[in-house]
Scaffold this motif. Structure first.
Motif, PDB file in Angstrom:
ATOM      1  N   ALA A   1       4.218  -0.531  -6.741  1.00 19.49           N
ATOM      2  CA  ALA A   1       2.955   0.128  -7.090  1.00 19.49           C
ATOM      3  C   ALA A   1       2.630   1.237  -6.099  1.00 19.49           C
ATOM      4  O   ALA A   1       2.170   2.326  -6.492  1.00 19.49           O
ATOM      5  CB  ALA A   1       1.821  -0.897  -7.133  1.00 19.49           C
ATOM      6  N   GLN A   2       2.879   0.997  -4.805  1.00 22.13           N
ATOM      7  CA  GLN A   2       2.602   2.002  -3.779  1.00 22.13           C
ATOM      8  C   GLN A   2       3.509   3.226  -3.942  1.00 22.13           C
ATOM      9  O   GLN A   2       3.047   4.374  -3.845  1.00 22.13           O
ATOM     10  CB  GLN A   2       2.774   1.384  -2.397  1.00 22.13           C
ATOM     11  CG  GLN A   2       1.705   0.368  -2.044  1.00 22.13           C
ATOM     12  CD  GLN A   2       2.011  -0.420  -0.785  1.00 22.13           C
ATOM     13  OE1 GLN A   2       3.168  -0.687  -0.467  1.00 22.13           O
ATOM     14  NE2 GLN A   2       0.980  -0.799  -0.050  1.00 22.13           N
TER      15      GLN A   2
ATOM     16  N   GLN B   1       4.951   4.236  -6.671  1.00 21.74           N
ATOM     17  CA  GLN B   1       4.568   4.935  -7.905  1.00 21.74           C
ATOM     18  C   GLN B   1       3.329   5.794  -7.687  1.00 21.74           C
ATOM     19  O   GLN B   1       3.218   6.887  -8.274  1.00 21.74           O
ATOM     20  CB  GLN B   1       4.350   3.919  -9.027  1.00 21.74           C
ATOM     21  CG  GLN B   1       5.655   3.305  -9.516  1.00 21.74           C
ATOM     22  CD  GLN B   1       5.446   2.175 -10.514  1.00 21.74           C
ATOM     23  OE1 GLN B   1       4.362   1.560 -10.592  1.00 21.74           O
ATOM     24  NE2 GLN B   1       6.462   1.874 -11.302  1.00 21.74           N
ATOM     25  N   GLU B   2       2.414   5.321  -6.844  1.00 23.89           N
ATOM     26  CA  GLU B   2       1.254   6.136  -6.503  1.00 23.89           C
ATOM     27  C   GLU B   2       1.676   7.370  -5.701  1.00 23.89           C
ATOM     28  O   GLU B   2       1.181   8.478  -5.939  1.00 23.89           O
ATOM     29  CB  GLU B   2       0.241   5.309  -5.703  1.00 23.89           C
ATOM     30  CG  GLU B   2      -0.564   4.328  -6.529  1.00 23.89           C
ATOM     31  CD  GLU B   2      -1.408   5.025  -7.587  1.00 23.89           C
ATOM     32  OE1 GLU B   2      -2.136   5.972  -7.228  1.00 23.89           O
ATOM     33  OE2 GLU B   2      -1.333   4.632  -8.760  1.00 23.89           O
TER      34      GLU B   2
ATOM     35  N   LYS C   1       2.995  10.357  -7.609  1.00 21.03           N
ATOM     36  CA  LYS C   1       2.013  11.158  -8.342  1.00 21.03           C
ATOM     37  C   LYS C   1       1.381  12.249  -7.474  1.00 21.03           C
ATOM     38  O   LYS C   1       0.755  13.173  -7.996  1.00 21.03           O
ATOM     39  CB  LYS C   1       0.897  10.263  -8.894  1.00 21.03           C
ATOM     40  CG  LYS C   1       1.366   9.198  -9.871  1.00 21.03           C
ATOM     41  CD  LYS C   1       0.203   8.288 -10.240  1.00 21.03           C
ATOM     42  CE  LYS C   1       0.642   7.132 -11.116  1.00 21.03           C
ATOM     43  NZ  LYS C   1      -0.485   6.202 -11.402  1.00 21.03           N
TER      44      LYS C   1
ATOM     45  N   LYS D   1      -4.304  15.101  -1.435  1.00 19.97           N
ATOM     46  CA  LYS D   1      -4.161  13.833  -2.158  1.00 19.97           C
ATOM     47  C   LYS D   1      -3.480  12.775  -1.297  1.00 19.97           C
ATOM     48  O   LYS D   1      -3.821  11.594  -1.376  1.00 19.97           O
ATOM     49  CB  LYS D   1      -3.391  14.060  -3.460  1.00 19.97           C
ATOM     50  CG  LYS D   1      -4.176  14.859  -4.493  1.00 19.97           C
ATOM     51  CD  LYS D   1      -3.378  15.054  -5.764  1.00 19.97           C
ATOM     52  CE  LYS D   1      -4.174  15.868  -6.784  1.00 19.97           C
ATOM     53  NZ  LYS D   1      -3.399  16.114  -8.022  1.00 19.97           N
TER      54      LYS D   1
ATOM     55  N   PHE E   1      -4.952   9.176  -0.133  1.00 17.37           N
ATOM     56  CA  PHE E   1      -4.184   7.946  -0.280  1.00 17.37           C
ATOM     57  C   PHE E   1      -4.174   7.167   1.038  1.00 17.37           C
ATOM     58  O   PHE E   1      -4.363   5.945   1.059  1.00 17.37           O
ATOM     59  CB  PHE E   1      -2.749   8.275  -0.697  1.00 17.37           C
ATOM     60  CG  PHE E   1      -1.851   7.077  -0.839  1.00 17.37           C
ATOM     61  CD1 PHE E   1      -1.743   6.416  -2.052  1.00 17.37           C
ATOM     62  CD2 PHE E   1      -1.112   6.608   0.240  1.00 17.37           C
ATOM     63  CE1 PHE E   1      -0.911   5.305  -2.184  1.00 17.37           C
ATOM     64  CE2 PHE E   1      -0.278   5.506   0.114  1.00 17.37           C
ATOM     65  CZ  PHE E   1      -0.183   4.847  -1.106  1.00 17.37           C
TER      66      PHE E   1
ATOM     67  N   ASN F   1      -6.024   3.487   1.590  1.00 19.14           N
ATOM     68  CA  ASN F   1      -5.217   2.331   1.975  1.00 19.14           C
ATOM     69  C   ASN F   1      -5.395   1.953   3.442  1.00 19.14           C
ATOM     70  O   ASN F   1      -4.650   1.106   3.962  1.00 19.14           O
ATOM     71  CB  ASN F   1      -3.738   2.616   1.680  1.00 19.14           C
ATOM     72  CG  ASN F   1      -3.415   2.586   0.202  1.00 19.14           C
ATOM     73  OD1 ASN F   1      -3.113   1.536  -0.350  1.00 19.14           O
ATOM     74  ND2 ASN F   1      -3.499   3.736  -0.449  1.00 19.14           N
TER      75      ASN F   1
END
Length: 213
Positions: free
Chosen positions: A12-13, A15-16, A19, A25, A29, A33
């Motif tokens: 998941a990390q 995949q973020e 993006k 951005k 992030f 986190n």
């Protein structure tokens, strides 16, 4: 196929991260986190290196007979200035004198690995020679290997978490990671790429360190 919480989290990390297409951005992030403090702590131990070493630099050291044709340091020919002697003393005390050989191999682009343990240090040498090459360490590769698993099981994830040394046999994994890293960086505006690369590397370092057993 089994699932594993560490794999699910890292996937998941990643995949973020895929993006993200700007430094702003990535900074968001990092803030979301809560990684800012840990990245700052990283730099207290490993200050940012902002210099390059070229093939020409190595050739100059060879001409001075400080580095021989096998890319090893010649201690008897070391410069007499206090800083050089101090750094040589640290290398000697830590048993790292001959590790310089792998670093020089990376800078010069020498084909092949001299030992099965030279993968990471050689890649670091390559990163010193050109902006095109990322710094890659054991933690980064651990995170990427978990993310890139084709088949997930508790056993495979557990074994990767316990893995502390990446060897020459892991070069395909290193090459796959470098391709992934470049794909992410290429989406970022050119003026931001240098800072983005630096921060992304530290984020991935922390991801890999988080899952280490």
């Amino acid at each position: 196929m089994e699932s594993h919480p560490d794999h699910d989290l890292i996937k998941a990390q990643f995949q973020e991260l895929e993006k993200l297409d700007s430094l702003e951005k990535l900074d968001s992030f990092i803030e979301e986190n809560q990684l800012g403090g840990r990245i700052k702590a990283f730099y207290t131990k490993y200050p940012q290196v902002d210099f390059r070493l070229s093939v020409a630099d190595i050739e100059k050291l060879k001409s001075m007979k400080i580095i021989n044709e096998d890319h090893r340091l010649e201690m008897l020919n070391f410069p007499e200035d206090p800083l050089s002697k101090l750094l040589a003393a640290v290398l000697w005390k830590n048993g790292d004198i001959y590790k310089v050989q792998h670093l020089v191999d990376g800078i010069t682009g020498r084909e092949g690995d001299r030992t099965k343990y030279s993968l990471i240090l050689k890649q670091y040498g390559a990163s010193l020679a050109t902006d095109e090459e990322p710094i890659v360490d054991q933690h980064v590769l651990r995170a990427y290997e978990i993310y890139n698993l084709a088949k997930v099981s508790f056993t495979t994830v557990h074994n990767i978490k316990r893995k502390s040394i990446y060897k020459s046999s892991d070069r395909p994994l290193l090459n796959a990671y470098k391709a992934w890293f470049k794909k992410v960086i290429d989406k970022v505006p050119k003026p931001e790429q240098s800072d983005f690369k630096e921060k992304l590397d530290k984020v991935l370092f922390l991801f890999g360190k988080n899952v280490k057993s």
